[in-house]
Design a protein around this motif. Structure first.
Motif, PDB file in Angstrom:
ATOM      1  N   ARG A 107      40.993  41.966  35.711  1.00 45.21           N
ATOM      2  CA  ARG A 107      41.915  42.887  36.395  1.00 45.21           C
ATOM      3  C   ARG A 107      42.304  44.054  35.491  1.00 45.21           C
ATOM      4  O   ARG A 107      42.422  45.196  35.963  1.00 45.21           O
ATOM      5  CB  ARG A 107      43.133  42.122  36.894  1.00 45.21           C
ATOM      6  CG  ARG A 107      42.790  41.199  38.057  1.00 45.21           C
ATOM      7  CD  ARG A 107      44.008  40.653  38.752  1.00 45.21           C
ATOM      8  NE  ARG A 107      44.800  39.776  37.935  1.00 45.21           N
ATOM      9  CZ  ARG A 107      44.646  38.457  37.855  1.00 45.21           C
ATOM     10  NH1 ARG A 107      43.710  37.859  38.547  1.00 45.21           N
ATOM     11  NH2 ARG A 107      45.435  37.745  37.079  1.00 45.21           N
ATOM     12  N   LEU A 141      47.830  49.233  42.297  1.00 47.69           N
ATOM     13  CA  LEU A 141      46.802  50.024  42.970  1.00 47.69           C
ATOM     14  C   LEU A 141      47.213  50.302  44.411  1.00 47.69           C
ATOM     15  O   LEU A 141      47.792  49.444  45.075  1.00 47.69           O
ATOM     16  CB  LEU A 141      45.465  49.273  43.004  1.00 47.69           C
ATOM     17  CG  LEU A 141      44.714  49.073  41.706  1.00 47.69           C
ATOM     18  CD1 LEU A 141      43.429  48.277  41.955  1.00 47.69           C
ATOM     19  CD2 LEU A 141      44.385  50.399  41.046  1.00 47.69           C
ATOM     20  N   ASP A 142      46.921  51.502  44.861  1.00 47.70           N
ATOM     21  CA  ASP A 142      47.027  51.847  46.275  1.00 47.70           C
ATOM     22  C   ASP A 142      45.617  51.761  46.838  1.00 47.70           C
ATOM     23  O   ASP A 142      44.633  51.929  46.101  1.00 47.70           O
ATOM     24  CB  ASP A 142      47.567  53.269  46.449  1.00 47.70           C
ATOM     25  CG  ASP A 142      49.004  53.405  45.966  1.00 47.70           C
ATOM     26  OD1 ASP A 142      49.779  52.439  46.127  1.00 47.70           O
ATOM     27  OD2 ASP A 142      49.350  54.473  45.426  1.00 47.70           O
ATOM     28  N   ARG A 143      45.494  51.509  48.135  1.00 48.02           N
ATOM     29  CA  ARG A 143      44.166  51.425  48.716  1.00 48.02           C
ATOM     30  C   ARG A 143      44.134  52.109  50.069  1.00 48.02           C
ATOM     31  O   ARG A 143      45.139  52.223  50.757  1.00 48.02           O
ATOM     32  CB  ARG A 143      43.696  49.985  48.820  1.00 48.02           C
ATOM     33  CG  ARG A 143      44.466  49.139  49.776  1.00 48.02           C
ATOM     34  CD  ARG A 143      43.948  47.714  49.758  1.00 48.02           C
ATOM     35  NE  ARG A 143      44.732  46.888  50.681  1.00 48.02           N
ATOM     36  CZ  ARG A 143      44.660  45.597  50.744  1.00 48.02           C
ATOM     37  NH1 ARG A 143      43.840  44.954  49.955  1.00 48.02           N
ATOM     38  NH2 ARG A 143      45.398  44.932  51.587  1.00 48.02           N
ATOM     39  N   GLU A 144      42.922  52.550  50.413  1.00 48.67           N
ATOM     40  CA  GLU A 144      42.707  53.229  51.686  1.00 48.67           C
ATOM     41  C   GLU A 144      41.337  52.824  52.211  1.00 48.67           C
ATOM     42  O   GLU A 144      40.342  52.925  51.493  1.00 48.67           O
ATOM     43  CB  GLU A 144      42.759  54.750  51.477  1.00 48.67           C
ATOM     44  CG  GLU A 144      42.478  55.552  52.702  1.00 48.67           C
ATOM     45  CD  GLU A 144      42.442  57.051  52.407  1.00 48.67           C
ATOM     46  OE1 GLU A 144      41.933  57.777  53.288  1.00 48.67           O
ATOM     47  OE2 GLU A 144      42.892  57.490  51.350  1.00 48.67           O
ATOM     48  N   GLU A 153      39.870  57.665  41.796  1.00 49.10           N
ATOM     49  CA  GLU A 153      39.758  56.617  42.802  1.00 49.10           C
ATOM     50  C   GLU A 153      38.353  56.044  42.776  1.00 49.10           C
ATOM     51  O   GLU A 153      37.409  56.710  42.363  1.00 49.10           O
ATOM     52  CB  GLU A 153      40.111  57.112  44.195  1.00 49.10           C
ATOM     53  CG  GLU A 153      39.113  58.046  44.806  1.00 49.10           C
ATOM     54  CD  GLU A 153      39.469  58.429  46.235  1.00 49.10           C
ATOM     55  OE1 GLU A 153      40.580  58.143  46.691  1.00 49.10           O
ATOM     56  OE2 GLU A 153      38.607  59.014  46.890  1.00 49.10           O
ATOM     57  N   HIS A 170      46.560  45.283  43.887  1.00 46.18           N
ATOM     58  CA  HIS A 170      47.226  45.998  44.979  1.00 46.18           C
ATOM     59  C   HIS A 170      48.548  45.323  45.343  1.00 46.18           C
ATOM     60  O   HIS A 170      49.581  45.984  45.496  1.00 46.18           O
ATOM     61  CB  HIS A 170      46.306  46.080  46.202  1.00 46.18           C
ATOM     62  CG  HIS A 170      46.972  46.623  47.412  1.00 46.18           C
ATOM     63  ND1 HIS A 170      47.331  47.947  47.540  1.00 46.18           N
ATOM     64  CD2 HIS A 170      47.373  46.021  48.552  1.00 46.18           C
ATOM     65  CE1 HIS A 170      47.915  48.137  48.704  1.00 46.18           C
ATOM     66  NE2 HIS A 170      47.959  46.971  49.342  1.00 46.18           N
ATOM     67  N   GLU A 171      48.529  44.012  45.483  1.00 44.68           N
ATOM     68  CA  GLU A 171      49.741  43.278  45.851  1.00 44.68           C
ATOM     69  C   GLU A 171      50.826  43.388  44.776  1.00 44.68           C
ATOM     70  O   GLU A 171      52.011  43.358  45.099  1.00 44.68           O
ATOM     71  CB  GLU A 171      49.406  41.811  46.130  1.00 44.68           C
ATOM     72  CG  GLU A 171      48.658  41.627  47.441  1.00 44.68           C
ATOM     73  CD  GLU A 171      48.223  40.203  47.709  1.00 44.68           C
ATOM     74  OE1 GLU A 171      48.344  39.333  46.812  1.00 44.68           O
ATOM     75  OE2 GLU A 171      47.745  39.948  48.834  1.00 44.68           O
ATOM     76  N   TYR A 205      40.261  52.509  46.047  1.00 39.56           N
ATOM     77  CA  TYR A 205      41.458  52.186  45.274  1.00 39.56           C
ATOM     78  C   TYR A 205      41.831  53.343  44.365  1.00 39.56           C
ATOM     79  O   TYR A 205      40.978  54.044  43.845  1.00 39.56           O
ATOM     80  CB  TYR A 205      41.219  50.925  44.433  1.00 39.56           C
ATOM     81  CG  TYR A 205      41.100  49.690  45.279  1.00 39.56           C
ATOM     82  CD1 TYR A 205      42.226  48.939  45.586  1.00 39.56           C
ATOM     83  CD2 TYR A 205      39.873  49.289  45.794  1.00 39.56           C
ATOM     84  CE1 TYR A 205      42.119  47.808  46.391  1.00 39.56           C
ATOM     85  CE2 TYR A 205      39.763  48.162  46.594  1.00 39.56           C
ATOM     86  CZ  TYR A 205      40.891  47.432  46.882  1.00 39.56           C
ATOM     87  OH  TYR A 205      40.789  46.317  47.669  1.00 39.56           O
ATOM     88  N   ASN A 261      48.489  53.412  41.272  1.00 36.47           N
ATOM     89  CA  ASN A 261      49.849  53.750  41.698  1.00 36.47           C
ATOM     90  C   ASN A 261      50.574  54.219  40.439  1.00 36.47           C
ATOM     91  O   ASN A 261      51.024  53.404  39.626  1.00 36.47           O
ATOM     92  CB  ASN A 261      50.539  52.532  42.315  1.00 36.47           C
ATOM     93  CG  ASN A 261      51.951  52.832  42.745  1.00 36.47           C
ATOM     94  OD1 ASN A 261      52.644  53.655  42.155  1.00 36.47           O
ATOM     95  ND2 ASN A 261      52.393  52.148  43.769  1.00 36.47           N
ATOM     96  N   LEU A 284      40.989  43.002  42.920  1.00 38.02           N
ATOM     97  CA  LEU A 284      41.563  44.271  43.370  1.00 38.02           C
ATOM     98  C   LEU A 284      42.748  44.034  44.309  1.00 38.02           C
ATOM     99  O   LEU A 284      43.753  44.739  44.254  1.00 38.02           O
ATOM    100  CB  LEU A 284      40.490  45.125  44.054  1.00 38.02           C
ATOM    101  CG  LEU A 284      39.434  45.709  43.119  1.00 38.02           C
ATOM    102  CD1 LEU A 284      38.240  46.231  43.920  1.00 38.02           C
ATOM    103  CD2 LEU A 284      40.022  46.792  42.226  1.00 38.02           C
ATOM    104  N   LYS A 285      42.631  43.025  45.153  1.00 39.08           N
ATOM    105  CA  LYS A 285      43.729  42.679  46.056  1.00 39.08           C
ATOM    106  C   LYS A 285      44.965  42.257  45.258  1.00 39.08           C
ATOM    107  O   LYS A 285      46.091  42.643  45.585  1.00 39.08           O
ATOM    108  CB  LYS A 285      43.302  41.555  46.999  1.00 39.08           C
ATOM    109  CG  LYS A 285      44.384  41.122  47.964  1.00 39.08           C
ATOM    110  CD  LYS A 285      43.911  39.983  48.841  1.00 39.08           C
ATOM    111  CE  LYS A 285      45.074  39.527  49.731  1.00 39.08           C
ATOM    112  NZ  LYS A 285      44.721  38.330  50.492  1.00 39.08           N
TER     113      LYS A 285
END
Length: 119
Positions: free
Chosen positions: A45, A89-92, A59, A84-85, A100, A103, A80-81
């Motif tokens: 990670r 990281l922000d994701r789209e 990104e 993000h959690e 990703y 943040n 990656l999840k």
């Protein structure tokens, strides 16, 4: 050999500004920063975070990150999840791919709390 002032300036600036070296963390601060530290405590990670941050335009798609590891795509997606959690990281989602991005606010909070702590 004497050190130049350029080599010393960053160390002095970081040491004087770090909350950890000025005063102990409050229980609330420790609870806030713990999920971030837990998320980056895994070497995969931590590398993923670095790869996303240094990728072109700041990104990266999962498909861009798979080749950096000898891990399956689902395992990379799982890591990656978790990032993000944790809020790092922000994701789209774009079509079938997820992109990703760091943040900056969450990463900045982590740096501000721990800045200047030498290993």
């Amino acid at each position: 050999m004497p050190k130049s002032s350029l080599e010393l300036t960053p160390v002095q600036a970081v040491a004087c500004c770090s909350p950890v070296t000025r005063e102990p963390l409050s229980a609330e601060q420790a609870e806030t920063v713990m999920p971030l530290l837990k998320a980056i405590a895994d070497p995969v990670r931590l590398r993923l975070l670095s790869l996303v941050a240094s990728h072109t335009d700041g990104e990266a798609c999962v498909c861009d990150l798979n080749d950096a590891f000898e891990l399956s795509q689902p395992t990379i997606s799982h890591h990656l999840k978790q990032l993000h959690e944790a809020g790092l990281l922000d994701r789209e989602k774009r079509g079938v791919w997820v992109y990703y991005r760091i943040n900056a606010g969450a990463l900045g909070d982590l740096v501000r709390v721990l800045g200047g702590v030498a290993p």
